[in-house]
Design a protein around this motif. Sequence first.
Motif, short mmCIF file in Angstrom:
data_model
loop_
_atom_site.label_atom_id
_atom_site.label_comp_id
_atom_site.label_asym_id
_atom_site.label_seq_id
_atom_site.Cartn_x
_atom_site.Cartn_y
_atom_site.Cartn_z
N TRP A 151 -60.50 55.92 -76.02
CA TRP A 151 -59.21 55.62 -75.40
C TRP A 151 -58.25 55.03 -76.42
N LEU A 209 -58.66 60.27 -75.23
CA LEU A 209 -58.61 61.22 -76.33
C LEU A 209 -59.96 61.88 -76.55
N GLY A 268 -54.20 61.11 -69.10
CA GLY A 268 -53.28 60.00 -69.27
C GLY A 268 -51.99 60.41 -69.96
N VAL A 284 -55.35 65.07 -76.29
CA VAL A 284 -55.16 64.19 -75.13
C VAL A 284 -55.85 64.84 -73.93
N SER A 333 -54.11 56.81 -73.21
CA SER A 333 -54.57 58.20 -73.30
C SER A 333 -56.08 58.20 -73.45
N THR A 382 -48.97 60.48 -73.01
CA THR A 382 -48.94 60.78 -74.44
C THR A 382 -48.03 59.77 -75.13
#
Length: 375
Positions: free
Chosen positions: A66, A76, A94, A91, A74, A96
């Motif tokens: 995260w 990730l 969530g 991503v 985000s 960007t």
Amino acid sequence: MKRIGAVAVGVLVVLVGATGVGAWVGSDQAVQVVHYGTSNARVLAVQGGQVTLEQTPETGKPGTYWFEWSGAYSLLGDVVSRAPGRVTRQVVRGATPSVRTPGYFGNVPPGDPKVAWGIDYSEIMVRTELGPAPAWYVPGKGATWVVAVHGQNGRRKAELKILPVVHQLGLPFLDISYRNDEGAPSSPDGLLHLGDAEWRDLEAALRQAQTMGARRFVLYGTSMGGQIIGQLLARSPLANTVDRVVMDAPMIDVRMTSEQGARNFHVPGFVAGFVAGLSDAVVEWRTGVDVDQLSLIRHPPKVRPPLLLIHTVPDTDHPIQEPLDLVAAAAKLGWQIQFEKFDQGEHTEAWNVDRARYDQLIRGFLSQVRDITGK
């Protein structure tokens, strides 16, 4: 000869002084309360659902992590490309972030159950012996509750990794805090006690859950949270209400953890044991904790429910030898342990490096509780 003797004495004094400083620093690593900051990475570029971050030992790790900033986050995915000083990740979920955004890249979910996974919850206050401590409660069906306990200087959000699976199974979920956490009471001496005192806050949470309809418990603990669970199983009259346990990278043996800590500071192997022993003695002097008793290997709990034990091999906080020794000791006691090693990932990063496998293990283990099986 006198000069040689003086030099020898001087070297000895320096060594003793350095060892003493190392022991004190080691004790601080074990018992000092720390509340961490919020920024360790910066966004360099954003394009097509991908985020490029400054490359650091953290941002370049493989797996799912995260990135949090200014109340947003985000999720990730794995690294998709690298360049000198830069790492690009997809991503997955969530918002960007914008270019040049500073934030925190880490292995734990952001915020609360609603922020992290869109799951509704309520916050309750657990009545501990030191005062009220906050906990997140996600309702479910049945009388078997999953109660989660985070690790040393951690936060409740660290335990949210398992919430999607728990919620899918319909089990109630209680994510607790304990003494010295943000929002919870401080311990009388302002220090951590490595589970030796914190287990009573877990016991208080179980008692409060019983007033809300809980009858049986599945305990989930990461890092020091595993030791807290171990001490509850060893000391609490509520231990017999625990149906099964999940431990992820637990602190199984404090002395072994201390020796690993000394190695992390590049103390030579032949000295590490001595420095760790001295550090543990300082911990005992500062807190009154009997460090030797905090070994689930040499002093296994009196109540030993089935245990799912998860550990990453590269863990440099709690060495892999800790769970290996526990499994060997458990075999002699008839303690049912399902031991699952993950070949990649640092401390408590098994979920991050292989979420699919981790979720499958949790789902399979929790699917055996009586509220789901009906037995």
